[in-house]
Design a protein around this motif. Sequence first.
Motif, mmCIF file in Angstrom:
data_model
loop_
_atom_site.group_PDB
_atom_site.id
_atom_site.type_symbol
_atom_site.label_atom_id
_atom_site.label_comp_id
_atom_site.label_asym_id
_atom_site.label_seq_id
_atom_site.Cartn_x
_atom_site.Cartn_y
_atom_site.Cartn_z
ATOM 1 N N LEU A 174 -1.528 -7.524 5.656
ATOM 2 C CA LEU A 174 -1.908 -6.157 5.299
ATOM 3 C C LEU A 174 -1.594 -5.838 3.850
ATOM 4 N N TRP A 175 -0.401 -6.192 3.384
ATOM 5 C CA TRP A 175 0.022 -5.737 2.064
ATOM 6 C C TRP A 175 -0.436 -6.648 0.934
ATOM 7 N N GLN A 176 -1.162 -7.692 1.276
ATOM 8 C CA GLN A 176 -1.789 -8.487 0.221
ATOM 9 C C GLN A 176 -2.966 -7.747 -0.398
ATOM 10 N N GLY A 177 -3.566 -6.863 0.360
ATOM 11 C CA GLY A 177 -4.764 -6.210 -0.142
ATOM 12 C C GLY A 177 -4.804 -4.710 0.032
ATOM 13 N N HIS A 178 -3.681 -4.071 0.468
ATOM 14 C CA HIS A 178 -3.693 -2.625 0.697
ATOM 15 C C HIS A 178 -2.436 -1.981 0.128
ATOM 16 N N THR A 179 -2.540 -0.679 -0.111
ATOM 17 C CA THR A 179 -1.469 0.061 -0.792
ATOM 18 C C THR A 179 -0.640 0.839 0.217
ATOM 19 N N PRO A 180 0.677 0.581 0.283
ATOM 20 C CA PRO A 180 1.511 1.307 1.253
ATOM 21 C C PRO A 180 1.428 2.816 1.097
ATOM 22 N N GLU A 181 1.353 3.321 -0.126
ATOM 23 C CA GLU A 181 1.327 4.782 -0.319
ATOM 24 C C GLU A 181 0.078 5.430 0.251
ATOM 25 N N TRP A 226 13.701 -9.267 -3.236
ATOM 26 C CA TRP A 226 12.683 -8.314 -3.659
ATOM 27 C C TRP A 226 12.708 -7.083 -2.769
ATOM 28 N N GLN A 227 12.223 -5.974 -3.327
ATOM 29 C CA GLN A 227 12.094 -4.724 -2.602
ATOM 30 C C GLN A 227 10.609 -4.463 -2.361
ATOM 31 N N PRO A 228 10.106 -4.745 -1.169
ATOM 32 C CA PRO A 228 8.670 -4.591 -0.930
ATOM 33 C C PRO A 228 8.142 -3.198 -1.259
ATOM 34 N N ARG A 229 8.916 -2.184 -0.928
ATOM 35 C CA ARG A 229 8.445 -0.813 -1.130
ATOM 36 C C ARG A 229 8.254 -0.505 -2.606
ATOM 37 N N VAL A 230 9.088 -1.115 -3.449
ATOM 38 C CA VAL A 230 8.976 -0.909 -4.893
ATOM 39 C C VAL A 230 7.960 -1.864 -5.504
ATOM 40 N N ALA A 231 8.086 -3.142 -5.161
ATOM 41 C CA ALA A 231 7.257 -4.163 -5.808
ATOM 42 C C ALA A 231 5.776 -3.971 -5.531
ATOM 43 N N LEU A 232 5.421 -3.439 -4.366
ATOM 44 C CA LEU A 232 4.020 -3.272 -3.992
ATOM 45 C C LEU A 232 3.526 -1.844 -4.199
ATOM 46 N N SER A 233 4.329 -1.017 -4.838
ATOM 47 C CA SER A 233 3.993 0.395 -4.956
ATOM 48 C C SER A 233 2.858 0.613 -5.950
ATOM 49 N N ALA A 242 -5.022 -3.220 -5.031
ATOM 50 C CA ALA A 242 -3.906 -3.856 -4.332
ATOM 51 C C ALA A 242 -4.116 -5.355 -4.186
ATOM 52 N N ALA A 243 -5.345 -5.795 -3.913
ATOM 53 C CA ALA A 243 -5.584 -7.220 -3.707
ATOM 54 C C ALA A 243 -5.330 -8.011 -4.978
ATOM 55 N N ALA A 244 -5.823 -7.487 -6.118
ATOM 56 C CA ALA A 244 -5.608 -8.180 -7.390
ATOM 57 C C ALA A 244 -4.130 -8.197 -7.759
ATOM 58 N N TRP A 245 -3.456 -7.101 -7.481
ATOM 59 C CA TRP A 245 -2.019 -7.041 -7.781
ATOM 60 C C TRP A 245 -1.240 -8.041 -6.930
ATOM 61 N N GLY A 246 -1.561 -8.133 -5.687
ATOM 62 C CA GLY A 246 -0.907 -9.096 -4.819
ATOM 63 C C GLY A 246 -1.152 -10.516 -5.265
ATOM 64 N N SER A 247 -2.380 -10.818 -5.668
ATOM 65 C CA SER A 247 -2.699 -12.167 -6.137
ATOM 66 C C SER A 247 -1.953 -12.492 -7.422
ATOM 67 N N HIS A 248 -1.860 -11.499 -8.315
ATOM 68 C CA HIS A 248 -1.138 -11.693 -9.568
ATOM 69 C C HIS A 248 0.324 -12.022 -9.313
#
Length: 827
Positions: free
Chosen positions: A93-100, A201-208, A227-233
Amino acid sequence: MSGGVTFEKGTFDSASGLRPMSAYVVIAVVLVISAVQLGKKALGPLPQVAAGKYGRLVKGYGDLPPYQIEDRNGAVIAASVPSFDLVVSPRGLWQGHTPEYILPGLLEVLASESGRELSLDELFASMLPTDDVDPTGALDGWRVVNTWALDTEEAARISAWIADEQLSGWAVEPFRQLAITRGLKPDPVAPATTGTSRLLWQPRVALSLEERMRYTERIGRDRDIGAAAWGSHLVKGLFMARRGPEVEGEEPKPSFKSQKDTRDVWAALMVPVHAVPLERLTPDEAGAIQKLLAKEQVAGHLVRLQSRYDREHPLGEFSVLGQWGFTKDGQESEEPYVGLELLAEQYLESSSHDWLEEQVASYEFGANRVARKGGREYFMDRSAGAAPVVVTTTINAHLQSFLGVVLSETLAEQRAAVAMGIVIDVASGEILAIDSAEAYPTRSFSPLNHLFTPGSTMKAITMAMGLDAGVVNTNFTDFIEADKGTTWFDVGLGAGDGRGYLLPREIGNRRVTEALGAPSGNQTLTSILANSSNGGMIQVGLQIPKAVFRQKLVDLGYGQKTNAGMGSESFFPLKPLSDWSLAYTQASLSFGNEISVNLWQHAGALATVLRDGIVRPLTVLRTVSQGEHSEAIVGEEEDFPRVFKAGVGREVREMMGVGSLVGTGKKIRRDDINMGTKTGTTWKKRGVVVCSHLAMELNAEYSTRESVPKIEEIRRDRLRLLNAPLPHTKDCYTSSVAAVGHLPDSTFGFEREVLVLIVVDEPREAKFGSQVSGPAAVKVLAEALGLTRNGEELAQIEVNGNGMRTIEASSTDSSSATQQPWMEADL
């Protein structure tokens, strides 16, 4: 019970407004529909959805809906409610979507749809999994990537990458420090060496979104990279930093393989494959979540709403409904293994009901699929299948609840091991309520499994056998010598040391003690039952041929299983005639010793006596129905055998009436009830009987073990407990009361008898049945006859000048006293 669901007779509503079948159907908000979970038991799959092309209609089919259980007046006491669990794959889910976007959105739609309030922090914690706790026991939002045992060079490269990228929510710390601060231990999946450092790592911060936008600005982009590009980066950067640069003269290091290496990195970052952050969502809540997921373009393999049926008990968790668990190897879901739920299910499975309609419901879905993009079906229409199956019981839900409260109070007040109770409509054998309360956890249903010595309540059975055999009668006129042993008896010296009753020498050299208050000297037949004389009852019992005595016990159901169908049962086998002695076996049985019974078994025998000898098995099921068709489960009275001749039951009932007036039950009598009582108090002889407090405590300990104790161990433990110190300062006793009664004949123009049997095993505050079980029995009897409501007086029976009894409603409550719990709703 989940919000938005109300229960009614014969069906129940869902918040979606679809009736009556909507509570059983999936409203195709499902992304992936799996087998139904009945809260604790699967009762068949919900409709399966076939795949289709864009814009095409697809049909699915569901099984016959699960049965529901109602009390005798149509109140639903057990039913299946559809609900959904939100199942998430955090790795995907969090590879391509934004928790917020996803998590606050979930809270918003739930609050809007049903008012359900949830904590955003808790939702983050469940869907962005971090370490369980730090040494202080608090969640801190960090997760250690323990499967990566980083050497010095790897740790340095990753630290440099974090600094160069100006990342928040990432860190590298020495393993030794983490072992101290977080109690970290080497992961068995990690290489043999522990390495020097670990990545955190802090998932809530790193993926924000904030972190992502900061990077976007740094690289000069004018819009969000997504979100997907950020996760890939992040994944590629981590992989390359850990791998390190190629060094001249060495073999080339493998390059980044997008699919494989991305999967491996995320597997290290987020260990849980699935999470279930939300459970038991209503269909309407699930529908709202479905719209959110569609809006955010979340694919079905990342988040799904897994359908289930939750078994609800809307009026209370009555013990008679049963317990659930895993009873055999390979069982995929919990099932009822005791109680009404088990009985109803087995009845429907084993009986032939040709009239049951098995037409299933059908459902139409719109398939909205785009090539290679996935998609989901949405509910369009449904056609109702067969009506739900309803199993109607003899139980009165209100009386069942009241009995449970009274037993729990009695258990606490007396500090007893067990308190059990049963309420029976004498004429029909229908159980109006049955319950128990235990001081120790148990996996069994005590009214069928907890054995006790009936003591003096058994004297009513012996008296009925004597009257039926013709060896005694109630035609007392005076203490005429010729009538000794038939209408009157010399019961001996009464209670006290060295007193009691001495058996005739030709029978055996045995003196039987008497309870405090027992009569002495010459006593009538009625008096020996009313005042509970052991010596008198022995003289009645010994006149009955032993073969007849034993066979009557068998005919009444003693010494065998009751086959109630509600799970495991315990029973105490009767001695064979070859081992039967008059002085000890038959004499002791005559006053209620030398035998153990369960509550159901003993109550059934007492009801048979009061029913004038007609044997009717106690029942808890009345009818099974579907739609307009209904089928009775129990046949007519003429199908049942007679154990005692006509008139015996009436005579025993009259003797019990005297017992409630001037005998052992006089302190608990209510004058507004035509009432009879038989009390019982049984002493447990040290070194012969294990006290229940000790035995139940041991059984509770057994139940916590992974393996079943061996027979040798059980025998050894029993011998140990026989010689163990008593669990309390006083001896161990069992206290019981059987109370039978009906309202005065002229009150409403009918006579309907109710039997209440209360058994309290090992009370610590008192011992006599009239003191311990008596108050509870009379409370329940008054409630069953409609004289009280939740223990509060509703009516008063008075006798006018003409000797006619009338009833007046209490000024404190306007409820009709005619509404006895055993009355059907339409009366």
